[in-house]
Design an enzyme around this catalytic site. Structure first.
Site, PDB file in Angstrom:
ATOM      1  N   THR A 139      30.507  36.568  40.641  1.00 18.51           N
ATOM      2  CA  THR A 139      29.667  36.324  41.835  1.00 18.51           C
ATOM      3  C   THR A 139      29.070  37.639  42.201  1.00 18.51           C
ATOM      4  O   THR A 139      29.788  38.507  42.666  1.00 18.51           O
ATOM      5  CB  THR A 139      30.524  35.810  42.955  1.00 18.51           C
ATOM      6  OG1 THR A 139      30.899  34.510  42.596  1.00 18.51           O
ATOM      7  CG2 THR A 139      29.793  35.778  44.297  1.00 18.51           C
TER       8      THR A 139
ATOM      9  N   LYS B 271      25.445  42.031  46.854  1.00 17.06           N
ATOM     10  CA  LYS B 271      26.869  42.047  47.187  1.00 17.06           C
ATOM     11  C   LYS B 271      27.650  41.828  45.908  1.00 17.06           C
ATOM     12  O   LYS B 271      27.117  41.372  44.896  1.00 17.06           O
ATOM     13  CB  LYS B 271      27.215  40.949  48.193  1.00 17.06           C
ATOM     14  CG  LYS B 271      27.049  39.523  47.692  1.00 17.06           C
ATOM     15  CD  LYS B 271      28.159  38.919  46.858  1.00 17.06           C
ATOM     16  CE  LYS B 271      29.520  39.052  47.480  1.00 17.06           C
ATOM     17  NZ  LYS B 271      30.536  38.323  46.620  1.00 17.06           N
TER      18      LYS B 271
ATOM     19  N   THR C 261      31.517  39.925  50.879  1.00 19.24           N
ATOM     20  CA  THR C 261      32.846  39.286  50.817  1.00 19.24           C
ATOM     21  C   THR C 261      33.893  40.407  50.896  1.00 19.24           C
ATOM     22  O   THR C 261      34.263  40.819  51.979  1.00 19.24           O
ATOM     23  CB  THR C 261      33.021  38.459  49.522  1.00 19.24           C
ATOM     24  OG1 THR C 261      32.713  39.269  48.393  1.00 19.24           O
ATOM     25  CG2 THR C 261      32.127  37.243  49.543  1.00 19.24           C
TER      26      THR C 261
ATOM     27  N   THR D 283      44.586  34.370  50.742  1.00 17.70           N
ATOM     28  CA  THR D 283      45.559  34.299  51.853  1.00 17.70           C
ATOM     29  C   THR D 283      45.330  35.417  52.867  1.00 17.70           C
ATOM     30  O   THR D 283      44.549  36.324  52.619  1.00 17.70           O
ATOM     31  CB  THR D 283      46.991  34.396  51.295  1.00 17.70           C
ATOM     32  OG1 THR D 283      47.056  35.582  50.459  1.00 17.70           O
ATOM     33  CG2 THR D 283      47.312  33.179  50.460  1.00 17.70           C
TER      34      THR D 283
ATOM     35  N   GLU E 254      36.229  46.409  43.550  1.00 22.94           N
ATOM     36  CA  GLU E 254      37.515  46.196  44.223  1.00 22.94           C
ATOM     37  C   GLU E 254      38.551  47.221  43.766  1.00 22.94           C
ATOM     38  O   GLU E 254      38.871  47.314  42.586  1.00 22.94           O
ATOM     39  CB  GLU E 254      38.012  44.777  43.971  1.00 22.94           C
ATOM     40  CG  GLU E 254      37.178  43.738  44.717  1.00 22.94           C
ATOM     41  CD  GLU E 254      37.541  42.310  44.387  1.00 22.94           C
ATOM     42  OE1 GLU E 254      37.184  41.419  45.179  1.00 22.94           O
ATOM     43  OE2 GLU E 254      38.160  42.068  43.339  1.00 22.94           O
TER      44      GLU E 254
ATOM     45  N   ASN F  26      43.341  41.010  44.537  1.00 18.27           N
ATOM     46  CA  ASN F  26      43.154  39.747  43.823  1.00 18.27           C
ATOM     47  C   ASN F  26      44.412  38.917  43.685  1.00 18.27           C
ATOM     48  O   ASN F  26      44.358  37.774  43.228  1.00 18.27           O
ATOM     49  CB  ASN F  26      42.511  40.020  42.470  1.00 18.27           C
ATOM     50  CG  ASN F  26      41.064  40.423  42.649  1.00 18.27           C
ATOM     51  OD1 ASN F  26      40.246  39.624  43.073  1.00 18.27           O
ATOM     52  ND2 ASN F  26      40.783  41.695  42.399  1.00 18.27           N
TER      53      ASN F  26
END
Lengths: 462, 462
Positions: B237, B218, B192, B462, B327, B457
């Site tokens: 996740t 992942k 992702t 979007t 991230e 985040n």
């Protein structure tokens, strides 16, 4: 590829344009002198704990009522209790809940400072005790500190600052007073990264007799208090001091404060981090009616209940101000969890949603990513397990327009994204979660997670 | 005034220059075909779940071994279990731990999608079952999904994509294979916000016989897994799939996986948020030696222990890759808690430090604000209460140079700030906390909290 695109973005994008942080300074406004409780003198001075000249970093509060004030407190439950927390707890014991002064410094938390820290905290108590008239007594001062952890206080500067307020000190420069300006100076002495002094007052009456409550607090980061009465194991930097001219017995004052703190300061979060210093103090000096009998839970439950509710509502007002001024916050969010089988379960879920980094960054990004609210809701063990098919989630606008249902009994609604974005774009917002299991509910107050939060806390000490 | 200064900064500062995020792509490198377990064919294709053309968003893994593979899994404990989690759990039951395929999609989590979500997950299972040779059986496929919560899958696109891999489909475009390229495509289909495919392989031997382990996972955000065996209440996740050509009984495979997951995937955190989809699967098809007896905990504990330890070390390698690619992460931090009376207490503290926003922003700011580590350490209730006078904290550099003691037995050291900054400025770092209470210890792996995390985040959808 998306991943490659992300990769490139993340490696080379090096500047961000943030939304402007709304000014919070309008939450501070003048209060008429007559609204403040009688029998207190206060000040806030620059003692030199903070580098910048003129910034108040030392606050002193004295009760001038002939009899010592009743005192109560809730302290952090952190295992690493800062020296002032340990000392204030001992002062409460030694004085049997009767004190006459509070001293507070900002800029240094005097936490994890070993034996020196304890000596310094006691020195602040003694120096402030010496200011008390007519006859100074030992252990009548509660002490609070906030700021960086792990550094020793510049104790000589602080002691010099305290002595400067004594009429006995030759050429003293005492600024102690009871006007709005004096209360404001004291409130400013609490501030660290706060952008405005947090000061409120309210008048209430019991049996037709008028009493006053006033209080100040501070805190913008390391805000996720979990405070209990002195008897409890200690945890939580949020500082608060509430003063009233009502007469309340120490035992009943503690009972009312413990109830109030659970529903106010223990129900807010800025960043989910508990401090080693969190402390909320209440003094009740009875100056509104010298010699009047003390309000007591056992002998006069009706009057006590009025006082307890007034104290709780006032504590909620003060607690909300801390979230309003949360580090880097652009939003003020109320999280309501209803339909739980116990207050504890409702409170746990409200706390988890309020501390979720993903929920808070989505709020900052004004992205109605309600799935993150669900994920947070389901992520903690509860006394009564959730039934997903009974859970509903809504956004409640604060402008009185119709709420937006996102999930109803576990089934997603066809969400009007435009409306969702409209609601989430306003500065104030309520997230409502209905569990459908019982009749208990809890509220929590939180803010969003912004670039500024990262900036402020990436270089707090520098 | 400092507060005024801060106020102005926070109101008007609107751009930030971030540190460049180090590229992580060198953590992905070619692996010789011979290192992969025998008896598996894989692929990753673009089915159209993700918008961008060509991006793999559908992964298929088939065991070609004549006998069904033993299967085991750990699933999220989140109360809102995504449809694929519920379905994979039921497949494990129906098949009694014997399956032959795995299907995974990225781009949509199929979570909180009600009845439609369950139908879609089952449709993915049936479509993949149909690919199995020689004789397709029902319920021999485990399913996983990751992506946005609360949206339905574009199921027709996914079913068309699965069917395109069947030799029976006229003009099929099957890309199933067993080369490094095939394994890499499958690994990419998991991604992702990951910046590189996470694929590893290792060879081990039991009683002189060689076996192979390979796996992919992942996850870059919503990473704070808490997974248990199917029997347990479900939470998390993060997706992972581990494949081996060893023969292991289903019961023993689950026992080894549960042990491995607690010490690997359940000991990492990127943002402290648990997903509704976290799933780790293991397939053991015995293709290394057809007809060989299965390794079993009861009948051959020695061989089982070797397998369990190999699986655990391999799982730790895969789990660390997720944190490495967290991230917005600029640092990879190991948190070690030693001297606890129980693994659970040590693990709780390591988890709290690893999820503290204040610790993580200080790491990003390269500010050796160790007081925040202490505050986090003391903020959670434990089976055995902490004794602050026994707690020590150190920074351990990963370049082999001498560790830096920050706190020793509750007393702060005179810290060489330059040295502290030197250590905290490196990409890899270990924070070590010694409790001085017992002999149990736990490790946790985390990353820092950056502007990029907020950016990624704040606008994920979007």
């Amino acid at each position: 590829m998306a991943s490659l695109k992300t990769s490139i973005l993340r490696r080379f994008q090096s500047t961000f344009t943030s939304k402007p942080i709304p000014s919070k300074t309008h939450f501070h406004a003048p209060i008429p002198d007559s609204a403040f409780p009688k029998g207190y003198v206060l000040t806030g001075i620059h003692a030199g704990v903070k580098k910048k000249a003129g910034v108040p970093d030392l606050g002193i509060i004295l009760s001038t009522s002939p009899r010592p004030a009743s005192a109560a407190a809730c302290f952090t439950r952190n295992a690493f209790k800062a020296a002032p927390v340990v000392v204030s707890q001992q002062v409460l014991e030694k004085s049997q809940g009767r004190v006459r002064a509070v001293v507070v410094n900002s800029g240094c938390a005097n936490a994890v400072t070993g034996k020196q820290g304890m000596e310094d905290a006691w020195a602040m108590v003694s120096a402030t005790d010496a200011l008390l008239e007519p006859v100074p007594q030992k252990n009548e001062t509660m002490v609070m500190s906030t700021g960086v952890i792990g550094q020793n206080l510049p104790i000589q500067k602080i002691l010099t600052g305290i002595a400067s307020q004594s009429p006995k000190t030759p050429g003293n420069t005492s600024t102690l007073g009871s006007s709005f300006e004096a209360w404001e100076l004291a409130a400013r002495a609490f501030m660290t990264t706060d952008t405005f002094p947090k000061l409120r007052a309210r008048t209430f009456s019991i049996n037709g007799k008028e009493y006053r409550l006033a209080g100040m607090d501070k805190g913008a980061g390391m805000i996720h208090p979990n405070m209990g009465p002195p008897s409890g194991q200690l945890h939580a930097t949020l500082l608060g001091c509430i003063l009233t001219d009502a007469a309340v017995s120490p035992r009943s004052l503690q009972s009312a404060l413990t109830y109030a703190v659970d529903r106010s300061f223990n129900s807010i979060s800025v960043d989910g981090d508990m401090s080693t210093n969190d402390t909320i103090l209440v003094l009740a000096n009875g100056a509104a009616a010298e010699g009047a009998q003390e309000i007591d839970e056992k002998t006069d439950p009706a009057s006590f209940d009025v006082f307890k509710q007034e104290l709780t509502n006032f504590a909620i007002d003060l607690a909300k101000l801390v979230v309003r001024d949360g580090e880097g916050a652009t939003k003020f969010v109320t999280v309501s969890v209803n339909g739980a089988t116990s207050y504890e379960d409702a409170h746990k879920i409200a706390s988890r949603i309020s501390t979720s980094a993903l929920v808070k960054t989505a709020l900052y990004g004004e992205d109605a990513n309600w799935g993150r609210i669900l994920a947070a809701t389901g992520s903690i063990p509860l006394a009564t397990p959730l039934d997903p098919s009974r859970v509903s989630v809504s956004f409640i606008p604060t402008d009185g327009t119709v709420p937006l249902r996102l999930l109803v009994n576990g089934e997603p609604e066809k969400v009007n994204e435009a409306r969702a974005t409209e609601i989430i774009s306003s500065e104030d917002l309520e997230i409502q979660v209905e569990l459908g299991l019982g009749n208990e509910s809890a509220k929590y107050w939180t803010c969003d997670f912004s670039y500024e939060y990262v900036r402020i806390n990436g270089d707090y000490r520098t």
